[in-house]
Scaffold this active site. Structure first.
Site, PDB file in Angstrom:
ATOM      1  N   PRO A   9       0.346  -1.210   0.148  1.00  0.00           N
ATOM      2  CA  PRO A   9      -0.566   0.546  -0.313  1.00  0.00           C
ATOM      3  C   PRO A   9       0.524   1.150  -0.060  1.00  0.00           C
ATOM      4  O   PRO A   9       1.842   1.153   0.271  1.00  0.00           O
ATOM      5  CB  PRO A   9      -0.477   0.051   0.919  1.00  0.00           C
ATOM      6  CG  PRO A   9      -0.371  -1.043   1.890  1.00  0.00           C
ATOM      7  CD  PRO A   9       0.342  -2.259   0.939  1.00  0.00           C
ATOM      8  N   ASN A  10       0.559   1.954  -0.896  1.00  0.00           N
ATOM      9  CA  ASN A  10       0.963   3.704  -0.834  1.00  0.00           C
ATOM     10  C   ASN A  10       2.261   3.774  -1.706  1.00  0.00           C
ATOM     11  O   ASN A  10       2.295   4.897  -1.889  1.00  0.00           O
ATOM     12  CB  ASN A  10       0.757   4.393   0.459  1.00  0.00           C
ATOM     13  CG  ASN A  10      -0.658   4.639   1.420  1.00  0.00           C
ATOM     14  OD1 ASN A  10      -1.743   4.625   0.668  1.00  0.00           O
ATOM     15  ND2 ASN A  10      -0.510   3.680   2.042  1.00  0.00           N
ATOM     16  N   ARG A  17       4.888  11.053  -2.320  1.00  0.00           N
ATOM     17  CA  ARG A  17       4.326  10.718  -0.831  1.00  0.00           C
ATOM     18  C   ARG A  17       6.166  11.000  -0.253  1.00  0.00           C
ATOM     19  O   ARG A  17       6.785  10.323  -0.472  1.00  0.00           O
ATOM     20  CB  ARG A  17       4.111   9.561  -0.737  1.00  0.00           C
ATOM     21  CG  ARG A  17       4.379   8.929   0.087  1.00  0.00           C
ATOM     22  CD  ARG A  17       3.937   6.946   0.246  1.00  0.00           C
ATOM     23  NE  ARG A  17       4.033   6.756   1.664  1.00  0.00           N
ATOM     24  CZ  ARG A  17       4.242   5.030   1.980  1.00  0.00           C
ATOM     25  NH1 ARG A  17       4.780   4.322   1.128  1.00  0.00           N
ATOM     26  NH2 ARG A  17       3.760   5.061   3.531  1.00  0.00           N
ATOM     27  N   TYR A  22      11.059   8.865   1.322  1.00  0.00           N
ATOM     28  CA  TYR A  22      11.183   7.877   0.017  1.00  0.00           C
ATOM     29  C   TYR A  22      11.925   8.293  -1.164  1.00  0.00           C
ATOM     30  O   TYR A  22      11.228   7.264  -2.262  1.00  0.00           O
ATOM     31  CB  TYR A  22       9.482   7.386  -0.294  1.00  0.00           C
ATOM     32  CG  TYR A  22       9.245   6.380   1.250  1.00  0.00           C
ATOM     33  CD1 TYR A  22       9.552   5.556   1.460  1.00  0.00           C
ATOM     34  CD2 TYR A  22       7.910   7.460   1.915  1.00  0.00           C
ATOM     35  CE1 TYR A  22       9.137   5.280   2.527  1.00  0.00           C
ATOM     36  CE2 TYR A  22       7.263   6.876   3.086  1.00  0.00           C
ATOM     37  CZ  TYR A  22       7.691   5.742   3.375  1.00  0.00           C
ATOM     38  OH  TYR A  22       7.311   5.056   4.339  1.00  0.00           O
ATOM     39  N   ASN A  71       8.042  -5.038  -0.788  1.00  0.00           N
ATOM     40  CA  ASN A  71       8.035  -4.384   0.553  1.00  0.00           C
ATOM     41  C   ASN A  71       6.779  -4.781   0.012  1.00  0.00           C
ATOM     42  O   ASN A  71       5.651  -3.670  -0.197  1.00  0.00           O
ATOM     43  CB  ASN A  71       8.217  -3.674  -0.485  1.00  0.00           C
ATOM     44  CG  ASN A  71       8.243  -2.164   0.019  1.00  0.00           C
ATOM     45  OD1 ASN A  71       7.712  -2.047   1.046  1.00  0.00           O
ATOM     46  ND2 ASN A  71       8.628  -0.871   0.447  1.00  0.00           N
ATOM     47  N   ALA A  74       3.211  -0.733   4.774  1.00  0.00           N
ATOM     48  CA  ALA A  74       2.336  -0.609   5.906  1.00  0.00           C
ATOM     49  C   ALA A  74       1.948  -2.152   6.929  1.00  0.00           C
ATOM     50  O   ALA A  74       2.055  -2.800   7.664  1.00  0.00           O
ATOM     51  CB  ALA A  74       1.391   0.106   6.287  1.00  0.00           C
ATOM     52  N   GLU A  95      12.624  -9.799   1.909  1.00  0.00           N
ATOM     53  CA  GLU A  95      11.622  -8.739   1.968  1.00  0.00           C
ATOM     54  C   GLU A  95      12.679  -7.294   2.172  1.00  0.00           C
ATOM     55  O   GLU A  95      13.808  -7.254   2.841  1.00  0.00           O
ATOM     56  CB  GLU A  95      11.195  -8.372   3.296  1.00  0.00           C
ATOM     57  CG  GLU A  95      10.830  -7.950   3.642  1.00  0.00           C
ATOM     58  CD  GLU A  95      10.820  -7.577   5.695  1.00  0.00           C
ATOM     59  OE1 GLU A  95      10.927  -8.671   6.114  1.00  0.00           O
ATOM     60  OE2 GLU A  95      10.193  -6.363   6.416  1.00  0.00           O
ATOM     61  N   HIS A  97      12.496  -3.002   2.679  1.00  0.00           N
ATOM     62  CA  HIS A  97      11.747  -2.136   2.806  1.00  0.00           C
ATOM     63  C   HIS A  97      13.068   0.002   2.073  1.00  0.00           C
ATOM     64  O   HIS A  97      14.116  -0.519   1.593  1.00  0.00           O
ATOM     65  CB  HIS A  97      11.674  -1.393   4.505  1.00  0.00           C
ATOM     66  CG  HIS A  97      10.872  -2.191   4.389  1.00  0.00           C
ATOM     67  ND1 HIS A  97      10.118  -2.464   4.493  1.00  0.00           N
ATOM     68  CD2 HIS A  97      11.982  -3.324   5.318  1.00  0.00           C
ATOM     69  CE1 HIS A  97       8.749  -2.919   5.362  1.00  0.00           C
ATOM     70  NE2 HIS A  97       9.878  -4.332   5.139  1.00  0.00           N
ATOM     71  N   ARG A 104      12.918   4.308  12.941  1.00  0.00           N
ATOM     72  CA  ARG A 104      11.623   5.151  12.876  1.00  0.00           C
ATOM     73  C   ARG A 104      10.359   4.796  13.748  1.00  0.00           C
ATOM     74  O   ARG A 104      11.728   4.613  15.212  1.00  0.00           O
ATOM     75  CB  ARG A 104      11.177   5.050  11.268  1.00  0.00           C
ATOM     76  CG  ARG A 104      12.013   5.478   9.889  1.00  0.00           C
ATOM     77  CD  ARG A 104      11.109   5.065   8.712  1.00  0.00           C
ATOM     78  NE  ARG A 104       9.715   6.313   8.062  1.00  0.00           N
ATOM     79  CZ  ARG A 104       8.990   5.845   7.849  1.00  0.00           C
ATOM     80  NH1 ARG A 104       9.111   4.961   6.828  1.00  0.00           N
ATOM     81  NH2 ARG A 104       8.298   6.828   7.608  1.00  0.00           N
TER      82      ARG A 104
HETATM   83  C1  DQA Z   1       8.084   1.524   3.988  1.00  0.00           C
HETATM   84  C2  DQA Z   1       8.606   1.011   5.319  1.00  0.00           C
HETATM   85  C3  DQA Z   1       6.976   1.073   6.012  1.00  0.00           C
HETATM   86  O1  DQA Z   1       7.004   1.135   7.416  1.00  0.00           O
HETATM   87  C4  DQA Z   1       5.728   2.313   5.474  1.00  0.00           C
HETATM   88  O2  DQA Z   1       4.873   1.867   5.770  1.00  0.00           O
HETATM   89  C5  DQA Z   1       5.947   1.937   4.168  1.00  0.00           C
HETATM   90  C6  DQA Z   1       6.930   1.860   3.328  1.00  0.00           C
HETATM   91  C7  DQA Z   1       9.188   1.333   2.866  1.00  0.00           C
HETATM   92  O3  DQA Z   1       9.852   0.849   2.205  1.00  0.00           O
HETATM   93  O4  DQA Z   1      10.472   1.524   3.944  1.00  0.00           O
HETATM   94  O5  DQA Z   1       4.787   2.206   2.809  1.00  0.00           O
HETATM   95  O6  DQA Z   1       7.961  -0.488   3.620  1.00  0.00           O
END
Ligand code: DQA
Length: 138
Positions: A9-10, A17, A22, A71, A74, A95, A97, A104
């Site tokens: 998501p997102n 964003r 990011y 990835n 959230a 995995e 990020h 964070r």
């Molecule tokens: C994320 C880190 C997550 O905590 C966050 O909710 C994201 C992006 C990252 O790629 O840094 O949406 O996965």
């Protein structure tokens, strides 16, 4: 080599964003660079904001692809279902990020994915995806 990148998501908002976290690049722009760099590799890309669609995709590619770069965004910190899917498939999952989740908020320190993943790469910006793909060649 067939590798599937799955974004949660997102991550469709990358480039717009929270750019201070990011960056300014869209994932589609970055994907082109990855496809050029790993030209011998079949790179599939899937993004969804919906938990069940991510689980469906993991099940769809998880018995045929050579590698998955996930990835879960959230959902990493909340989804038992995605964690179970990662454990239930045969294809190794890395995995990733973009940000260093450990620098964070505390709620980002927990991952339901890491225990079932073959490896975890985080904190290198979009380069985390590049490093994850490279890991399938070593
Ligand atoms: C994320 C880190 C997550 O905590 C966050 O909710 C994201 C992006 C990252 O790629 O840094 O949406 O996965």
């Amino acid at each position: 080599m067939r590798i599937c990148i799955i974004n949660g998501p997102n991550l469709n908002l990358l480039g717009k964003r929270e750019p201070e976290i990011y960056g300014n690049q869209t994932f589609e722009q970055y994907l082109k660079l990855l496809q050029d760099k790993f030209a011998d590799c079949e790179l599939e890309y899937f993004q969804s904001n919906i938990e069940g669609e991510i689980i469906n995709k993991l099940q769809e590619v998880g018995f045929s692809a050579d590698g998955i770069v996930l990835n879960a965004a959230a959902y990493t910190h909340t989804s038992v279902g995605i964690g179970d899917a990662v454990r239930g498939i045969e294809t190794p999952v890395i995995e990733v990020h973009i940000s260093n989740t450990f620098s964070r908020e505390v709620f980002r320190h927990q991952s339901f994915i890491s225990g079932g993943a073959s490896g975890v790469i985080l904190g290198f910006g979009l380069k985390s995806y590049d490093l994850a793909i490279q890991s399938f060649f070593v």
